[in-house]
Write a protein that holds these residues in place. Structure first.
Motif, PDB file in Angstrom:
ATOM      1  N   ALA A  87      -7.563   0.766  -0.528  1.00 53.39           N
ATOM      2  CA  ALA A  87      -6.242   1.390  -0.606  1.00 53.39           C
ATOM      3  C   ALA A  87      -5.799   1.840   0.782  1.00 53.39           C
ATOM      4  CB  ALA A  87      -6.279   2.583  -1.546  1.00 53.39           C
ATOM      5  N   ALA A  88      -4.495   1.680   1.036  1.00 52.39           N
ATOM      6  CA  ALA A  88      -3.931   2.123   2.316  1.00 52.39           C
ATOM      7  C   ALA A  88      -3.889   3.645   2.349  1.00 52.39           C
ATOM      8  CB  ALA A  88      -2.529   1.558   2.479  1.00 52.39           C
ATOM      9  N   GLY A  89      -4.075   4.188   3.546  1.00 57.25           N
ATOM     10  CA  GLY A  89      -4.140   5.641   3.720  1.00 57.25           C
ATOM     11  C   GLY A  89      -2.881   6.365   3.280  1.00 57.25           C
ATOM     12  N   GLY A  90      -1.739   5.670   3.291  1.00 56.06           N
ATOM     13  CA  GLY A  90      -0.476   6.337   2.937  1.00 56.06           C
ATOM     14  C   GLY A  90      -0.179   6.350   1.456  1.00 56.06           C
ATOM     15  N   GLU A  91      -1.060   5.769   0.648  1.00 55.19           N
ATOM     16  CA  GLU A  91      -0.849   5.807  -0.802  1.00 55.19           C
ATOM     17  C   GLU A  91      -1.080   7.224  -1.319  1.00 55.19           C
ATOM     18  OE1 GLU A  91       0.104   3.754  -3.146  1.00 55.19           O
ATOM     19  OE2 GLU A  91       0.121   1.826  -2.102  1.00 55.19           O
ATOM     20  N   PRO A 115      -3.163  16.974  -5.014  1.00 56.63           N
ATOM     21  CA  PRO A 115      -2.103  16.506  -4.128  1.00 56.63           C
ATOM     22  C   PRO A 115      -2.689  15.814  -2.896  1.00 56.63           C
ATOM     23  CG  PRO A 115      -1.789  18.817  -4.709  1.00 56.63           C
ATOM     24  CD  PRO A 115      -3.164  18.438  -5.149  1.00 56.63           C
ATOM     25  N   GLY A 116      -1.862  15.025  -2.224  1.00 51.35           N
ATOM     26  CA  GLY A 116      -2.310  14.437  -0.963  1.00 51.35           C
ATOM     27  C   GLY A 116      -2.370  12.928  -1.007  1.00 51.35           C
ATOM     28  N   LEU A 117      -2.803  12.368   0.114  1.00 53.75           N
ATOM     29  CA  LEU A 117      -2.836  10.921   0.299  1.00 53.75           C
ATOM     30  C   LEU A 117      -4.273  10.401   0.282  1.00 53.75           C
ATOM     31  CD1 LEU A 117      -0.258  10.416   3.198  1.00 53.75           C
ATOM     32  CD2 LEU A 117       0.158  10.487   0.727  1.00 53.75           C
ATOM     33  N   VAL A 118      -4.381   9.099   0.078  1.00 57.32           N
ATOM     34  CA  VAL A 118      -5.692   8.431   0.118  1.00 57.32           C
ATOM     35  C   VAL A 118      -6.358   8.655   1.480  1.00 57.32           C
ATOM     36  CG1 VAL A 118      -6.756   6.140   0.235  1.00 57.32           C
ATOM     37  CG2 VAL A 118      -5.197   6.708  -1.658  1.00 57.32           C
ATOM     38  N   GLY A 119      -5.573   8.579   2.567  1.00 53.02           N
ATOM     39  CA  GLY A 119      -6.140   8.702   3.921  1.00 53.02           C
ATOM     40  C   GLY A 119      -6.769  10.057   4.186  1.00 53.02           C
ATOM     41  N   SER A 120      -6.367  11.066   3.457  1.00 51.79           N
ATOM     42  CA  SER A 120      -6.928  12.413   3.673  1.00 51.79           C
ATOM     43  C   SER A 120      -8.101  12.705   2.747  1.00 51.79           C
ATOM     44  CB  SER A 120      -5.874  13.492   3.403  1.00 51.79           C
ATOM     45  OG  SER A 120      -4.584  13.049   3.671  1.00 51.79           O
ATOM     46  N   CYS A 121      -8.268  11.917   1.684  1.00 51.53           N
ATOM     47  CA  CYS A 121      -9.264  12.305   0.670  1.00 51.53           C
ATOM     48  C   CYS A 121     -10.695  12.396   1.202  1.00 51.53           C
ATOM     49  CB  CYS A 121      -9.155  11.420  -0.578  1.00 51.53           C
ATOM     50  SG  CYS A 121      -9.894   9.776  -0.409  1.00 51.53           S
ATOM     51  N   PRO A 122     -11.089  11.554   2.206  1.00 55.29           N
ATOM     52  CA  PRO A 122     -12.469  11.716   2.700  1.00 55.29           C
ATOM     53  C   PRO A 122     -12.636  12.964   3.560  1.00 55.29           C
ATOM     54  CG  PRO A 122     -11.561   9.541   3.293  1.00 55.29           C
ATOM     55  CD  PRO A 122     -10.421  10.408   2.856  1.00 55.29           C
ATOM     56  N   VAL A 123     -11.534  13.453   4.169  1.00 53.26           N
ATOM     57  CA  VAL A 123     -11.655  14.498   5.204  1.00 53.26           C
ATOM     58  C   VAL A 123     -12.394  15.713   4.647  1.00 53.26           C
ATOM     59  CG1 VAL A 123     -10.383  16.043   6.759  1.00 53.26           C
ATOM     60  CG2 VAL A 123      -9.593  13.683   6.435  1.00 53.26           C
ATOM     61  N   GLN A 124     -11.932  16.206   3.497  1.00 48.02           N
ATOM     62  CA  GLN A 124     -12.678  17.360   2.957  1.00 48.02           C
ATOM     63  C   GLN A 124     -13.403  16.972   1.668  1.00 48.02           C
ATOM     64  OE1 GLN A 124     -11.170  20.930   1.558  1.00 48.02           O
ATOM     65  NE2 GLN A 124      -9.701  20.066   0.126  1.00 48.02           N
TER      66      GLN A 124
END
Ligand SMILES: Cc1cc2nc3c(=O)[nH]c(=O)nc-3n(C[C@H](O)[C@H](O)[C@H](O)COP(=O)(O)OP(=O)(O)OC[C@H]3O[C@@H](n4cnc5c(N)ncnc54)[C@H](O)[C@@H]3O)c2cc1C
Length: 335
Positions: A87-91, A115-124
């Protein structure tokens, strides 16, 4: 690529804090990604954001904010047990979860509604209702900053932990995540370790479906958390603290009703309960308070400034420290 000079960030963070940045770039495709590196955007002060749902802006940001809006979700591989979805990070995260449900893939359903995007899900390493995204991440792809060399991190290289990863720690702001590949189960399997979820679903027995789990998760979430289109917040403001067995024994001798769970490195306590017991449900300062049904969530009822939220959360930390001798930490990124 869209760029706006000196925009208000009120609609770009779920706390709805009204501040500005020098420039806001919205990156929509691979060409835009190349252009960002050609323009050497990451050689000046920068901040990557998704939907701004885990960020508290305390003042104007004196630099460029880069927001991913890239799209695309595709099945890239499969074996007997699993399907690999890139999946693209902006999804949008919940759109991705809906894709997995439509394709009858197991593992993401408990995380719907975050809430939030796929690209942020790994961060935390987002997590809820007994699941964490680390359980379904296969690899994380993107570019090292500032120059843009590509990287791929496999799951075991991401140093995932409770609301934590290498991207929030050692490599904070050094990696721009553009895609995530997930490994999802083909076989019917549900994660029902969270008591309230299990209680709501037990009667379905073998008739239980992914849709039913997702609907129930959304109902539970909506009953506890504010509607971010109406009230500003960033979800749980603090991490749940983990204490040693000795500290827990000491605390239980004084307080007999402490909510607690086993954790890999000790005993996890419920920060929301500690905050509530310190009396914060009764404290509103200007437009800032904790949310009535969940003291772990700090809310902006209208026009709170970032610094007012900071003063409020610091007082909470101090009061919990004084009463329990535990220093709770923000889960939210303070900018
Ligand atoms: C009502 C509410 C409920 C929530 N519930 C939960 C929950 O149940 N569980 C949970 O874990 N979290 C929860 N959160 C927190 C939040 O939704 C998650 O942390 C989410 O992953 C943040 O996504 P975002 O796109 O908004 O990221 P942002 O808040 O915009 O950014 C978060 C961090 O990621 C970095 N970042 C953003 N995009 C990229 C990128 N492409 N590459 C590298 N770094 C990047 C940012 O610099 C920042 O440090 C909740 C928040 C709200 C408002």
């Amino acid at each position: 690529m869209k760029n706006i000079i000196s925009p208000s960030l009120k609609d770009y963070n779920t706390f709805h804090i009204d501040c500005r940045c020098k420039e806001l770039l919205t990156v929509e495709n691979d060409q835009d990604i190349d252009e960002v590196f050609q323009r050497k955007v990451f050689h000046q002060p920068y901040l990557m954001i998704g939907e701004g749902s885990n960020i508290l802006f305390t003042k104007d940001f004196e630099g460029t904010i880069i927001r991913l809006a890239t799209k695309g979700i595709e099945i890239v591989n499969e074996d007997d047990e699993s399907v690999y979805v890139r999946a693209a990070g902006g999804e949008n995260w919940s759109d991705f979860v809906r894709f997995t449900i439509e394709h009858e893939l197991y593992g993401a359903e408990n995380l719907i509604g975050i809430p939030g995007l796929v690209g942020s899900c790994p961060v935390q390493n987002i997590g809820a209702y007994g699941s964490e995204v680390k359980d379904i991440i296969y690899q994380v792809e993107g570019h090292y900053l500032p120059e843009g060399e590509p990287f791929v991190f496999y799951n075991d290289e991401c140093e995932f932990a409770y609301r934590d990863s290498i991207f929030k720690n050692k490599l904070k702001d050094r990696c721009w995540i553009t895609h995530v590949v997930f490994k999802l189960g083909k076989e019917k399997h549900f994660q029902l370790s969270y008591k309230q979820l299990a209680e709501n679903l037990v009667s379905f027995g073998s008739e239980l479906t992914l849709e039913k789990v997702a609907d129930t998760v959304l109902k539970i979430r909506n009953s506890k958390l504010p509607d971010i289109t109406k009230v500003g917040c960033a979800g749980s403001f603090f991490k749940n603290p983990v204490v040693s067995e000795t500290k827990f024994a000491e605390l239980s001798a004084k307080f007999d009703d402490l909510v607690h769970y086993p954790a890999p490195n000790g005993i996890k306590l419920a920060a929301g309960q500690l905050i509530e017991k310190c009396g914060w449900k009764e404290v509103r300062k200007g437009d800032v308070s904790v949310y009535p049904t969940q003291a772990l969530v700090i809310v902006n009822w209208g026009n709170a400034k970032g610094f007012e939220v900071v003063e409020y959360y610091q007082e909470i930390i101090q009061s919990v420290q004084e009463k329990y001798g535990i220093r709770i930490e923000p889960e939210v990124r303070i900018v």
